[in-house]
Design an enzyme around this catalytic site. Structure first.
Site, PDB file in Angstrom:
ATOM      1  N   ASN A  59       0.834  -1.186   0.000  1.00 19.99           N
ATOM      2  CA  ASN A  59       0.000   0.000   0.000  1.00 19.99           C
ATOM      3  C   ASN A  59       0.878   1.248   0.000  1.00 19.99           C
ATOM      4  OD1 ASN A  59       0.554  -0.827   2.783  1.00 19.99           O
ATOM      5  ND2 ASN A  59      -0.949   0.670   3.484  1.00 19.99           N
ATOM      6  N   GLU A  72      -3.075  -4.647  -3.121  1.00 21.30           N
ATOM      7  CA  GLU A  72      -3.597  -5.508  -4.175  1.00 21.30           C
ATOM      8  C   GLU A  72      -3.554  -4.797  -5.526  1.00 21.30           C
ATOM      9  OE1 GLU A  72      -6.026  -6.378  -0.383  1.00 21.30           O
ATOM     10  OE2 GLU A  72      -5.028  -4.674  -1.318  1.00 21.30           O
TER      11      GLU A  72
END
Length: 152
Positions: A59, A72
């Protein structure tokens, strides 16, 4: 790691312990590079692509909310940049070891995963101590809208 040659047998299935261990290692390493100065909540993700290669991401927060990026999404971008288009398995690692709550993909990332994965794609959820639970995408995003909805 190079992809399989044309006509070569496919890589081993993503359920193997060796593959899961490699995904954990890649996601943990990516998590260590997370840029999370505001939330202090570091997340790493690793994808097993169709070629058998592993793509990792972390992130990346930004002072101008909501300009940050989930782990992701970063891993998916790395996969697409490298030329793969199918997710065979994905692993997410976040939170604290032994925490009650699991660090599952957010709603937006579930939809991003769906773009490149099938409903039976495994999503492994870990904390720093290891694997906590495995879901199939269909369980995390039931009755999803995806590329097949646009097949004409």
């Amino acid at each position: 790691m190079a992809g399989p040659e044309q006509g070569a047998p496919p890589p081993p299935p993503p359920s193997s312990t060796t593959t899961t261990d490699a995904l954990i290692a890649a996601a943990a390493a990516a998590r260590g590079n997370a840029h999370a100065p505001y939330s202090k909540f570091k997340v790493g993700a690793a994808i097993l692509g169709e070629s058998g290669r592993i793509f990792a991401g972390c992130n990346v927060e930004n002072a101008a909310y909501p300009q940050g990026q989930c782990a992701e999404a970063t891993a998916i971008g790395a996969m697409v940049t490298a030329g793969d288009r199918r997710i065979r398995a994905i692993l997410v690692i976040g939170g604290e070891a032994g925490a009650e709550e699991l660090c599952t993909p957010c709603g937006g990332c579930r939809q991003r995963i769906r773009e490149f994965a099938s409903p039976d794609t495994p999503i492994h959820i870990c904390d720093p101590a290891g694997l906590r639970r495995t879901f199939l995408l269909d369980r995390l995003l039931p009755d999803s809208f995806g590329p097949t909805n646009l097949d004409f």
